[in-house]
Design an enzyme around this catalytic site. Sequence first.
Site, PDB file in Angstrom:
ATOM      1  N   ASP A 171      17.798  25.823   6.407  1.00  0.00           N
ATOM      2  CA  ASP A 171      16.700  25.417   6.176  1.00  0.00           C
ATOM      3  C   ASP A 171      16.445  24.595   5.038  1.00  0.00           C
ATOM      4  O   ASP A 171      17.494  24.739   3.849  1.00  0.00           O
ATOM      5  CB  ASP A 171      15.617  26.813   5.772  1.00  0.00           C
ATOM      6  CG  ASP A 171      14.247  26.387   5.315  1.00  0.00           C
ATOM      7  OD1 ASP A 171      14.173  26.411   4.158  1.00  0.00           O
ATOM      8  OD2 ASP A 171      13.449  26.157   6.131  1.00  0.00           O
ATOM      9  N   ILE A 172      15.572  23.328   5.100  1.00  0.00           N
ATOM     10  CA  ILE A 172      15.637  22.520   3.951  1.00  0.00           C
ATOM     11  C   ILE A 172      14.127  23.105   2.996  1.00  0.00           C
ATOM     12  O   ILE A 172      13.250  23.075   3.464  1.00  0.00           O
ATOM     13  CB  ILE A 172      15.425  21.070   4.084  1.00  0.00           C
ATOM     14  CG1 ILE A 172      16.554  20.635   4.932  1.00  0.00           C
ATOM     15  CG2 ILE A 172      15.084  20.186   2.986  1.00  0.00           C
ATOM     16  CD1 ILE A 172      17.893  20.698   4.267  1.00  0.00           C
TER      17      ILE A 172
ATOM     18  N   GLU B 216      11.447  -2.844   1.833  1.00  0.00           N
ATOM     19  CA  GLU B 216      10.978  -2.665   3.377  1.00  0.00           C
ATOM     20  C   GLU B 216       9.449  -3.260   3.125  1.00  0.00           C
ATOM     21  O   GLU B 216       9.234  -4.002   4.300  1.00  0.00           O
ATOM     22  CB  GLU B 216      11.049  -0.978   3.704  1.00  0.00           C
ATOM     23  CG  GLU B 216      10.828  -1.097   5.027  1.00  0.00           C
ATOM     24  CD  GLU B 216       9.019  -0.741   5.208  1.00  0.00           C
ATOM     25  OE1 GLU B 216       8.563  -0.696   4.247  1.00  0.00           O
ATOM     26  OE2 GLU B 216       8.634  -0.592   6.330  1.00  0.00           O
ATOM     27  N   GLU B 217       8.594  -3.013   2.417  1.00  0.00           N
ATOM     28  CA  GLU B 217       7.220  -3.483   2.089  1.00  0.00           C
ATOM     29  C   GLU B 217       7.294  -5.060   2.262  1.00  0.00           C
ATOM     30  O   GLU B 217       6.441  -5.681   2.511  1.00  0.00           O
ATOM     31  CB  GLU B 217       6.730  -3.017   1.149  1.00  0.00           C
ATOM     32  CG  GLU B 217       6.567  -1.402   0.996  1.00  0.00           C
ATOM     33  CD  GLU B 217       5.757  -0.987   2.183  1.00  0.00           C
ATOM     34  OE1 GLU B 217       5.259  -1.516   2.905  1.00  0.00           O
ATOM     35  OE2 GLU B 217       5.503   0.410   2.034  1.00  0.00           O
TER      36      GLU B 217
ATOM     37  N   HIS C 151      -0.806   2.737   1.228  1.00  0.00           N
ATOM     38  CA  HIS C 151      -0.732   1.495   0.689  1.00  0.00           C
ATOM     39  C   HIS C 151      -1.823   1.204  -0.328  1.00  0.00           C
ATOM     40  O   HIS C 151      -2.453   0.374  -0.780  1.00  0.00           O
ATOM     41  CB  HIS C 151      -0.969   0.201   1.523  1.00  0.00           C
ATOM     42  CG  HIS C 151       0.403  -0.085   2.388  1.00  0.00           C
ATOM     43  ND1 HIS C 151       0.739  -1.114   3.147  1.00  0.00           N
ATOM     44  CD2 HIS C 151       1.405   0.791   2.284  1.00  0.00           C
ATOM     45  CE1 HIS C 151       1.906  -1.254   3.503  1.00  0.00           C
ATOM     46  NE2 HIS C 151       2.404   0.158   3.020  1.00  0.00           N
TER      47      HIS C 151
ATOM     48  N   ASP D 288       7.499  19.859   5.494  1.00  0.00           N
ATOM     49  CA  ASP D 288       8.736  21.132   5.643  1.00  0.00           C
ATOM     50  C   ASP D 288       9.150  20.895   7.014  1.00  0.00           C
ATOM     51  O   ASP D 288      10.158  20.904   7.142  1.00  0.00           O
ATOM     52  CB  ASP D 288       7.762  22.415   5.241  1.00  0.00           C
ATOM     53  CG  ASP D 288       8.806  23.551   5.285  1.00  0.00           C
ATOM     54  OD1 ASP D 288       8.440  24.742   5.652  1.00  0.00           O
ATOM     55  OD2 ASP D 288      10.115  23.052   5.425  1.00  0.00           O
TER      56      ASP D 288
END
Length: 316
Positions: A42-43, A170-171, A286, A301
């Site tokens: 589990d993270i 990336e933007e 944005h 989650d």
Amino acid sequence: MKLSAPIRTLTAAALVTSGLLAMPAATAATTSEESAAAAAPDIPVADVKAHLGELQKIAEANGGNRAHGQPGYKASIDYIKGKLDAAGFTTTVKEFNSGGATGYNLVADWPGGDEGQTLMAGAHLDSVESGPGINDNGSGSAAVLETALAVSREQLKPAKHLRFAWWGAEEQGLVGSRNYVNSLPDADRSKISGYLNFDMIGSPNPGYFVYDDDPAIEKVFKDYFAGLDVPTEIETEGDGRSDHASFLDAGIPVGGLFTGAGNTMSSEQAQKWGGKAGESFDACYHSDCDTTENINDTALDRNSDAVAHAIWQLSS
Ligand code: DTR
Ligand code: CA
Ligand code: ZN
Ligand code: ZN
């Protein structure tokens, strides 16, 4: 605490292996296939959110953003790199130029595994200039970071080699990831068995979208969410709009997850996901309000756990 199919499967496998539980051949075979990839841990979403808190602080200390060419972006790189170096990853910061400013990609290799079959997972770390970019894309960056740290905590020894990446600019048009793919010799590109992209995975009015570019990768994610009884839809809005496109254009299998941007949730979608019909998936897309308040914890989650599940499953 979630009890998802993979954990149930591992439990069953453990019982079968120990001989305590005889299972019909088909089930045992299925279980042994799935247990070949032991269940991912589990993270803890609190740990993912702690990284988002640090990225928020970085933005606040650097003019309110973490954009390409701004000090907040390099500070974000340094934060992620520090965590990975401490966890035993081999990290490399690769510089590139975009629009007259220096950009940075961070690549982290987990030692071991067959480098002829390298599984990659990544997220763009840059924000737009108008805000801190916590959902877009601190969410993907933090989930990938926490999954990498889980690989280290578990001392995972997968068959495939694992490489994680955080992209710059990336933007500005997928500049960092394109620079990475274009700089790879052809022989190295063919060693990448797949690239998993996570860009906006904690939207406040979340949808659960799965990229449909590669059927095998898509199935891993769809089956995972089916195990949680969470319906998913195919991601169509993002074709070509995030870093997976850089890998797809080079013929590398890609997949990923998305919880929605400025588009509006329909009433049918609200019905299945319990969201708000007629409202954006992320009304702060944005914008300067894309802060740590702009996150749905359940979506973050579930998606963080899905990242780990896919890494464990696809690297075995
Ligand atoms: N995260 C956005 C790009 C984007 C918009 N829609 C999608 C769908 C799927 C993946 C990414 C996107 C951005 O970085 O601006
Ligand atoms: Ca979790
Ligand atoms: Zn964006
Ligand atoms: Zn994004």
